[in-house]
Design a protein around this motif. Structure first.
Motif, PDB file in Angstrom:
ATOM      1  N   ARG A 129      49.176  33.798  44.511  1.00  0.00           N
ATOM      2  CA  ARG A 129      48.859  32.843  43.453  1.00  0.00           C
ATOM      3  C   ARG A 129      48.550  33.621  42.181  1.00  0.00           C
ATOM      4  O   ARG A 129      47.850  34.634  42.207  1.00  0.00           O
ATOM      5  N   TYR A 130      49.057  33.118  41.078  1.00  0.00           N
ATOM      6  CA  TYR A 130      48.904  33.804  39.795  1.00  0.00           C
ATOM      7  C   TYR A 130      48.566  32.765  38.745  1.00  0.00           C
ATOM      8  O   TYR A 130      49.342  31.833  38.510  1.00  0.00           O
ATOM      9  N   THR A 131      47.415  32.900  38.132  1.00  0.00           N
ATOM     10  CA  THR A 131      47.005  31.931  37.132  1.00  0.00           C
ATOM     11  C   THR A 131      47.101  32.518  35.732  1.00  0.00           C
ATOM     12  O   THR A 131      46.859  33.706  35.521  1.00  0.00           O
ATOM     13  N   GLY A 132      47.442  31.667  34.782  1.00  0.00           N
ATOM     14  CA  GLY A 132      47.429  32.036  33.372  1.00  0.00           C
ATOM     15  C   GLY A 132      46.130  31.549  32.771  1.00  0.00           C
ATOM     16  O   GLY A 132      45.843  30.348  32.796  1.00  0.00           O
ATOM     17  N   GLU A 133      45.347  32.469  32.243  1.00  0.00           N
ATOM     18  CA  GLU A 133      43.989  32.170  31.805  1.00  0.00           C
ATOM     19  C   GLU A 133      43.868  32.337  30.284  1.00  0.00           C
ATOM     20  O   GLU A 133      43.653  33.437  29.778  1.00  0.00           O
ATOM     21  N   PRO A 134      44.021  31.244  29.526  1.00  0.00           N
ATOM     22  CA  PRO A 134      43.902  31.332  28.070  1.00  0.00           C
ATOM     23  C   PRO A 134      42.453  31.473  27.624  1.00  0.00           C
ATOM     24  O   PRO A 134      41.515  31.277  28.402  1.00  0.00           O
ATOM     25  N   ALA A 135      42.287  31.826  26.363  1.00  0.00           N
ATOM     26  CA  ALA A 135      40.981  31.803  25.686  1.00  0.00           C
ATOM     27  C   ALA A 135      39.921  32.628  26.412  1.00  0.00           C
ATOM     28  O   ALA A 135      38.764  32.237  26.456  1.00  0.00           O
ATOM     29  N   GLU A 136      40.296  33.794  26.928  1.00  0.00           N
ATOM     30  CA  GLU A 136      39.284  34.621  27.597  1.00  0.00           C
ATOM     31  C   GLU A 136      38.187  35.020  26.636  1.00  0.00           C
ATOM     32  O   GLU A 136      37.023  35.139  27.027  1.00  0.00           O
TER      33      GLU A 136
ATOM     34  N   THR B  71      45.940  33.954  51.312  1.00  0.00           N
ATOM     35  CA  THR B  71      46.281  33.637  49.928  1.00  0.00           C
ATOM     36  C   THR B  71      45.531  34.598  49.019  1.00  0.00           C
ATOM     37  O   THR B  71      44.298  34.687  49.076  1.00  0.00           O
ATOM     38  N   LEU B  72      46.267  35.320  48.182  1.00  0.00           N
ATOM     39  CA  LEU B  72      45.689  36.308  47.279  1.00  0.00           C
ATOM     40  C   LEU B  72      45.980  35.909  45.844  1.00  0.00           C
ATOM     41  O   LEU B  72      47.057  35.393  45.540  1.00  0.00           O
ATOM     42  N   LEU B  73      45.019  36.190  44.964  1.00  0.00           N
ATOM     43  CA  LEU B  73      45.152  35.741  43.577  1.00  0.00           C
ATOM     44  C   LEU B  73      44.845  36.867  42.599  1.00  0.00           C
ATOM     45  O   LEU B  73      43.914  37.643  42.792  1.00  0.00           O
ATOM     46  N   THR B  74      45.655  36.948  41.574  1.00  0.00           N
ATOM     47  CA  THR B  74      45.325  37.697  40.371  1.00  0.00           C
ATOM     48  C   THR B  74      45.802  36.864  39.187  1.00  0.00           C
ATOM     49  O   THR B  74      46.313  35.754  39.374  1.00  0.00           O
ATOM     50  N   TYR B  75      45.637  37.333  37.979  1.00  0.00           N
ATOM     51  CA  TYR B  75      45.847  36.441  36.842  1.00  0.00           C
ATOM     52  C   TYR B  75      46.241  37.205  35.599  1.00  0.00           C
ATOM     53  O   TYR B  75      46.075  38.424  35.493  1.00  0.00           O
ATOM     54  N   ALA B  76      46.757  36.437  34.628  1.00  0.00           N
ATOM     55  CA  ALA B  76      47.099  36.965  33.308  1.00  0.00           C
ATOM     56  C   ALA B  76      46.121  36.426  32.279  1.00  0.00           C
ATOM     57  O   ALA B  76      45.625  35.304  32.392  1.00  0.00           O
ATOM     58  N   GLU B  77      45.855  37.243  31.272  1.00  0.00           N
ATOM     59  CA  GLU B  77      45.226  36.798  30.027  1.00  0.00           C
ATOM     60  C   GLU B  77      46.167  37.211  28.900  1.00  0.00           C
ATOM     61  O   GLU B  77      46.901  38.193  29.031  1.00  0.00           O
ATOM     62  N   TYR B  78      46.129  36.476  27.786  1.00  0.00           N
ATOM     63  CA  TYR B  78      47.099  36.779  26.731  1.00  0.00           C
ATOM     64  C   TYR B  78      46.609  36.357  25.353  1.00  0.00           C
ATOM     65  O   TYR B  78      47.394  36.249  24.419  1.00  0.00           O
TER      66      TYR B  78
ATOM     67  N   LEU C 288      46.694  43.707  30.147  1.00  0.00           N
ATOM     68  CA  LEU C 288      46.064  43.104  31.318  1.00  0.00           C
ATOM     69  C   LEU C 288      47.066  42.210  32.044  1.00  0.00           C
ATOM     70  O   LEU C 288      47.276  42.340  33.255  1.00  0.00           O
ATOM     71  N   GLY C 289      47.683  41.297  31.300  1.00  0.00           N
ATOM     72  CA  GLY C 289      48.583  40.351  31.936  1.00  0.00           C
ATOM     73  C   GLY C 289      49.830  40.985  32.514  1.00  0.00           C
ATOM     74  O   GLY C 289      50.233  40.673  33.639  1.00  0.00           O
ATOM     75  N   ILE C 290      50.459  41.890  31.770  1.00  0.00           N
ATOM     76  CA  ILE C 290      51.698  42.494  32.265  1.00  0.00           C
ATOM     77  C   ILE C 290      51.410  43.425  33.439  1.00  0.00           C
ATOM     78  O   ILE C 290      52.227  43.537  34.363  1.00  0.00           O
ATOM     79  N   ALA C 291      50.261  44.085  33.453  1.00  0.00           N
ATOM     80  CA  ALA C 291      49.912  44.946  34.593  1.00  0.00           C
ATOM     81  C   ALA C 291      49.759  44.122  35.866  1.00  0.00           C
ATOM     82  O   ALA C 291      50.288  44.490  36.929  1.00  0.00           O
ATOM     83  N   THR C 292      49.025  43.003  35.788  1.00  0.00           N
ATOM     84  CA  THR C 292      48.845  42.202  36.996  1.00  0.00           C
ATOM     85  C   THR C 292      50.141  41.516  37.404  1.00  0.00           C
ATOM     86  O   THR C 292      50.422  41.372  38.602  1.00  0.00           O
ATOM     87  N   LEU C 293      50.959  41.109  36.426  1.00  0.00           N
ATOM     88  CA  LEU C 293      52.265  40.533  36.764  1.00  0.00           C
ATOM     89  C   LEU C 293      53.133  41.559  37.473  1.00  0.00           C
ATOM     90  O   LEU C 293      53.813  41.245  38.458  1.00  0.00           O
TER      91      LEU C 293
END
Length: 530
Positions: A148-155, A82-89, A123-128
């Motif tokens: 797995r891809y998480t959306g990470e608000p309020a970075e 299981t591999l994970l990366t994420y978006a910030e926005y 950041l988010g579109i690159a990882t997506l």
């Protein structure tokens, strides 16, 4: 750029990114123009959720009780890692800038509205992009595993990763790839090595004057109105806030030594009373955020702030409430993953800023009254630096005792799974001879001009995809990364700094956009500049 073997999973991933250049460039423009601030990224999160569901992911919207967070999962078979990366926005209020080579807010907004500064949109579109390219490679080549891809608000407030971590969203992950557009030298087109980001604490202090009648209860006892117009009234919440603000500013230099790379920031949150009246102000809030090289230093700052808040409340006849926004540990490094990722980054190569990007940069310089340069971008934007060389450059400017430098909330992820942190250049202008830094709008504008920012997205997306393919196919790499993670976790010995049932402060009066009856989107904070 060194191309992977034709017909290989990595080649398939890169080909997907090249073939979908127009799509992901448009996606970035959409998120960049939404520019929603922390904890209020409603339309940005909804876009990601819809996009991921359209791509076949199972998506939990509002993950871990955060309305603008999400967690998306896709599996190819029932086995594999299981591999994970994420978006910030999230974007930053007061940085509204059009994608133009001159200073101007985006259409229909004033400069006090939010804008993407880092930019988290890229950041988010690159990882997506890297995620979807990996999915294509897994599908075409029968590679087993889970993405797995998480959306990470309020970075910007270190808001969500600590919460996702406490709720177990990272627990069963074999590796995490964390990306950020370059934001300070020497961390440009490289991965972090030993010196990770440090501790970050953020806390909101609320002063509540809910018993003003007891301030001087014996004054004018015949008045039917407590603390009437002609009587002394309770100082109220605004006075408490100003006492807190003044005391903490006055003690700023005495909180920590002047070396070591720490900072203390504050923000007054608007709420309670929107107009002046002759009644005691009932509620006032101030947020503090501080970045320190280690947890011990952060705790010392906390002691001072808590003490100042208690005294300010007592002076102004208020009671004190406080709530954590974030409390993050310094990061754990992973050499195995850093080496693996940098090999992929070196294979892709640094971003190439073409003629259109150069023209935009020169026009910005011209708008600032500078002579346009033949080569207007920082040379570091189009070159690589190895993780070890970047580490040497960082250590050369830090005290010998300091283990960590700067602050970012990816650090919490490093305590749950093997994690690598890497950077790809965002377009940054070369300083003029003898000149100082450029105004913030110049870099913000470049983050929204496709010819300037798309190379960042392409390189980062391919680096994520290439690293994911290696992790999917190389069990030895995963084992080395896991063994290193276990050892470094033991050495650190740092448990989470917030309780398992910690609730994110999403209901505080954070700034946000609103939509009028006709659907017009308006920045709620727009005033004289709006």
């Amino acid at each position: 750029m060194s191309k992977p073997p034709a017909g290989s999973p990595k080649a398939t991933a890169y080909e997907w990114i090249d073939a979908n250049r127009g799509a992901w460039s448009d996606w970035h423009q959409h998120i960049w123009h939404l520019a929603e601030p922390a904890w209020r990224e409603h339309e940005s999160a909804a876009w990601y959720v819809a996009r991921l569901r359209a791509e076949g992911f199972d998506v939990e919207a509002g993950s871990a009780g955060m309305p603008t967070a999400f967690c998306a999962t896709w599996s190819n078979g029932s086995s594999g890692p299981t591999l994970l990366t994420y978006a910030e926005y999230d974007a930053v209020p007061g940085n509204c800038q059009a994608p133009a080579p001159h200073e101007a807010p985006r259409a229909g907004l004033g400069p006090d509205a939010p804008g993407h500064t880092d930019p988290h949109s890229a950041l988010g579109i690159a990882t997506l992009t890297g995620l979807l390219a990996t999915k294509r490679a897994m599908t075409e080549h029968g590679v087993a595993g889970t993405l797995r891809y998480t959306g990470e608000p309020a970075e910007k407030m270190h808001g969500s990763k600590v919460v996702h971590g406490l709720r177990g969203y990272y627990d069963d992950v074999d590796a995490i790839v964390s990306f950020h557009p370059f934001y300070m030298l020497p961390l440009c087109n490289t991965a972090r090595w030993d010196t990770q980001c440090g501790a970050y604490f953020s806390r909101v202090y609320t002063f509540v004057c809910d018993e003003p009648q007891t301030w001087q209860s014996g004054v004018n006892p015949n008045s039917p109105i407590p603390a009437s117009h002609s009587a002394a009234r309770a100082p109220g919440a605004n006075i408490a806030l100003m006492q807190m603000y003044a005391a903490s500013r006055a003690m700023h230099d005495a909180m920590l030594p002047s070396v070591g790379g720490w900072s203390l920031s504050d923000a007054i949150l608007s709420s309670g009373q929107a107009t002046a009246d002759n009644l005691p102000p009932r509620i006032a809030r101030i947020q503090y955020a501080w970045r320190t090289p280690d947890v011990e230093a952060a705790e010392r700052v906390l002691e001072v702030l808590d003490r100042n808040a208690q005294h300010a409340a007592a002076v102004a006849h208020c009671r004190l409430e406080s709530v954590w926004v974030a409390r993050s540990r310094p990061g754990l490094t992973n050499h195995a993953l850093s080496d693996a990722l940098y090999r992929n980054l070196a294979g892709v190569g640094a971003p190439v800023l073409g003629p259109d990007a150069v023209d935009a940069a020169r026009r910005i310089q011209q708008a600032l009254g500078l002579d346009p340069m033949e080569a207007p971008f920082l040379p570091e934007c189009e070159s690589l630096i190895t993780p070890r060389d970047a580490e040497l450059a960082i250590r050369a400017q830090l005290p010998g005792w300091q283990r960590n430098w700067t602050s970012d909330d990816y650090v919490e992820m490093t305590h749950y799974a093997p994690t690598v942190r890497f950077y790809v250049a965002r377009p940054a202008l070369r300083p003029p001879p003898g000149g100082g830094p450029y105004p913030a709008w110049a870099m913000n504008a470049l983050g929204g001009i496709p010819s300037a920012i798309d190379p960042t997205i392409e390189v980062a997306g391919k680096t994520v995809a290439g690293t994911f393919v290696d992790l999917l196919l190389d069990a030895g790499l995963r084992e080395r990364a896991r063994a290193e993670f276990v050892e470094r976790s033991k050495e650190s010995g740092l448990a989470p700094l917030l309780p398992a049932d910690f609730e994110p402060p999403v209901d505080l009066p954070w700034p946000e956009y609103v939509r009028d009856r006709d659907g017009t989107r308006r920045w709620l904070g727009a005033g004289a500049h709006g």
